[in-house]
Design an enzyme around this catalytic site. Structure first.
Site, mmCIF file in Angstrom:
data_model
loop_
_atom_site.group_PDB
_atom_site.id
_atom_site.type_symbol
_atom_site.label_atom_id
_atom_site.label_comp_id
_atom_site.label_asym_id
_atom_site.label_seq_id
_atom_site.Cartn_x
_atom_site.Cartn_y
_atom_site.Cartn_z
ATOM 1 N N LYS A 250 -2.205 14.460 3.918
ATOM 2 C CA LYS A 250 -1.385 15.507 3.282
ATOM 3 C C LYS A 250 -2.111 16.192 2.137
ATOM 4 O O LYS A 250 -2.104 17.407 2.049
ATOM 5 C CB LYS A 250 -0.091 14.915 2.693
ATOM 6 C CG LYS A 250 0.968 14.539 3.678
ATOM 7 C CD LYS A 250 2.296 14.251 2.967
ATOM 8 C CE LYS A 250 2.175 13.227 1.848
ATOM 9 N NZ LYS A 250 1.865 11.870 2.274
ATOM 10 N N ARG B 125 10.870 12.966 -0.668
ATOM 11 C CA ARG B 125 10.492 11.715 -0.051
ATOM 12 C C ARG B 125 11.708 10.844 0.222
ATOM 13 O O ARG B 125 11.565 9.657 0.502
ATOM 14 C CB ARG B 125 9.591 10.998 -1.045
ATOM 15 C CG ARG B 125 8.282 10.519 -0.500
ATOM 16 C CD ARG B 125 7.577 9.887 -1.679
ATOM 17 N NE ARG B 125 6.386 9.202 -1.332
ATOM 18 C CZ ARG B 125 5.178 9.746 -1.361
ATOM 19 N NH1 ARG B 125 5.004 11.008 -1.656
ATOM 20 N NH2 ARG B 125 4.141 8.997 -1.083
ATOM 21 N N ARG C 166 -10.221 4.097 2.184
ATOM 22 C CA ARG C 166 -10.248 5.288 1.333
ATOM 23 C C ARG C 166 -10.796 4.981 -0.072
ATOM 24 O O ARG C 166 -10.384 4.030 -0.709
ATOM 25 C CB ARG C 166 -8.815 5.834 1.219
ATOM 26 C CG ARG C 166 -8.705 7.060 0.347
ATOM 27 C CD ARG C 166 -7.450 7.809 0.635
ATOM 28 N NE ARG C 166 -6.267 7.208 0.003
ATOM 29 C CZ ARG C 166 -5.074 7.798 0.013
ATOM 30 N NH1 ARG C 166 -4.898 8.945 0.625
ATOM 31 N NH2 ARG C 166 -4.044 7.219 -0.561
ATOM 32 N N ARG D 233 -8.034 3.392 -4.984
ATOM 33 C CA ARG D 233 -6.775 3.579 -5.695
ATOM 34 C C ARG D 233 -6.045 2.245 -5.706
ATOM 35 O O ARG D 233 -6.023 1.554 -4.696
ATOM 36 C CB ARG D 233 -5.939 4.605 -4.922
ATOM 37 C CG ARG D 233 -5.586 5.827 -5.734
ATOM 38 C CD ARG D 233 -4.979 6.887 -4.861
ATOM 39 N NE ARG D 233 -3.610 6.571 -4.439
ATOM 40 C CZ ARG D 233 -2.858 7.405 -3.726
ATOM 41 N NH1 ARG D 233 -3.338 8.580 -3.352
ATOM 42 N NH2 ARG D 233 -1.636 7.070 -3.371
ATOM 43 N N ARG E 281 3.864 0.407 1.217
ATOM 44 C CA ARG E 281 4.110 1.860 1.172
ATOM 45 C C ARG E 281 4.520 2.393 2.537
ATOM 46 O O ARG E 281 5.345 3.298 2.638
ATOM 47 C CB ARG E 281 2.867 2.593 0.663
ATOM 48 C CG ARG E 281 2.751 2.537 -0.858
ATOM 49 C CD ARG E 281 1.335 2.769 -1.317
ATOM 50 N NE ARG E 281 0.835 4.080 -0.978
ATOM 51 C CZ ARG E 281 -0.454 4.357 -0.739
ATOM 52 N NH1 ARG E 281 -1.357 3.398 -0.774
ATOM 53 N NH2 ARG E 281 -0.815 5.575 -0.464
HETATM 54 P P1 ADP Z 1 0.702 8.658 -0.541
HETATM 55 O O1 ADP Z 1 1.364 9.738 0.249
HETATM 56 O O2 ADP Z 1 -0.671 8.348 -0.043
HETATM 57 O O3 ADP Z 1 1.544 7.436 -0.730
HETATM 58 P P2 ADP Z 1 1.143 10.077 -3.041
HETATM 59 O O4 ADP Z 1 0.081 10.508 -3.972
HETATM 60 O O5 ADP Z 1 1.955 11.128 -2.383
HETATM 61 O O6 ADP Z 1 0.399 9.169 -1.998
HETATM 62 O O7 ADP Z 1 2.158 9.108 -3.800
HETATM 63 C C1 ADP Z 1 1.715 7.996 -4.569
HETATM 64 C C2 ADP Z 1 2.895 7.325 -5.274
HETATM 65 O O8 ADP Z 1 3.516 8.261 -6.187
HETATM 66 C C3 ADP Z 1 4.047 6.869 -4.373
HETATM 67 O O9 ADP Z 1 3.801 5.602 -3.794
HETATM 68 C C4 ADP Z 1 5.216 6.851 -5.376
HETATM 69 O O10 ADP Z 1 5.154 5.716 -6.220
HETATM 70 C C5 ADP Z 1 4.934 8.076 -6.242
HETATM 71 N N1 ADP Z 1 5.600 9.290 -5.705
HETATM 72 C C6 ADP Z 1 4.975 10.408 -5.253
HETATM 73 N N2 ADP Z 1 5.868 11.334 -4.841
HETATM 74 C C7 ADP Z 1 7.097 10.792 -5.037
HETATM 75 C C8 ADP Z 1 8.437 11.238 -4.806
HETATM 76 N N3 ADP Z 1 8.700 12.439 -4.266
HETATM 77 N N4 ADP Z 1 9.454 10.402 -5.123
HETATM 78 C C9 ADP Z 1 9.221 9.201 -5.655
HETATM 79 N N5 ADP Z 1 7.994 8.715 -5.885
HETATM 80 C C10 ADP Z 1 6.936 9.482 -5.594
#
Ligand code: ADP
Length: 202
Positions: free
Chosen positions: A13, A88, A127, A138, A149
């Site tokens: 994404k 999400r 990654r 990360r 996750r």
């Molecule tokens: P990925 O899609 O690889 O999990 P992201 O960078 O999108 O990585 O998200 C990393 C973390 O940030 C998530 O596991 C969560 O803890 C937090 N996060 C990101 N976007 C949201 C959201 N819309 N609502 C709640 N938590 C979020």
């Protein structure tokens, strides 16, 4: 154009969001990036969200939705945006719809990047990101957290695709393949073609 990019962790994404937003001339807004920047900058917001990120759990909707609302009110998002990592959960999707309605706006399209789970685990565990010239993993890409996750995705985020399908906004695309192939599929789903009349990424 107002777009949401959906997809599980590891689907690409972030990469696709940057490329597609660049082509469309709209800001790519990544909630994960904003949270991580706040954690490393040790801001008040960063302190509030760090434990959720480290555990691979969703940050509470209250915090996330308020942050996105503020971001969408910035002048650069007035003519369009691409959201990456938001919404999400179903409540986030409903609150986004309500906020946009208040602004007299609505989403044009939602693109879901589809990748099977075996491939996701493989991608995420391998990654690495470059920070200060060094390759680092990360914290939430550790194998236990990756599995967690993916479970959170399945339970809380996957239903969001159904929500948008019901609204007639969803396009699902195969996100396995070269980066520019996937970009091409996404642009076609958005009804946007590549430069010089050529389908993008072909
Ligand atoms: P990925 O899609 O690889 O999990 P992201 O960078 O999108 O990585 O998200 C990393 C973390 O940030 C998530 O596991 C969560 O803890 C937090 N996060 C990101 N976007 C949201 C959201 N819309 N609502 C709640 N938590 C979020």
């Amino acid at each position: 154009m107002r777009i949401v990019l959906l997809g599980p962790p590891g689907a690409g994404k972030g990469t696709q969001a940057q490329i597609i937003a660049g082509k469309l001339g709209v800001p790519a807004i990544s909630t994960g990036d904003i949270f991580r920047a706040n954690v490393s900058g040790q801001t008040e917001l960063g302190k509030q969200v760090k434990t959720y990120l480290d555990a691979g759990n969703l940050v509470p909707d209250e915090i996330t939705v308020a942050m996105v609302k503020d971001r969408l009110a910035e002048p650069d998002a007035e003519q369009g945006f691409l959201l990456d990592g938001f919404p999400r959960s179903i409540p986030q999707a409903e609150q986004l719809r309500d906020s946009l309605t208040d602004l007299g706006q609505k989403l044009d399209r939602v693109v879901e990047l589809v990748v099977d789970e075996d491939e996701l685990v493989r991608r995420l565990s391998g990654r690495r990101m470059v920070v200060d010239g060094k390759e680092v993993q990360r914290d939430d890409d550790k194998p236990e957290t990756v599995r967690h996750r993916l479970g959170v995705y399945r339970e809380q985020t996957a239903p969001v695709a159904g929500f948008y399908e019901g609204e007639g906004l969803l396009s699902r695309i195969d996100a396995i393949g070269e980066i520019d192939e996937v970009t091409g599929r996404a642009l076609r789903a958005l009804g946007v073609e590549g430069e010089a009349g050529q389908p993008a990424g072909v």
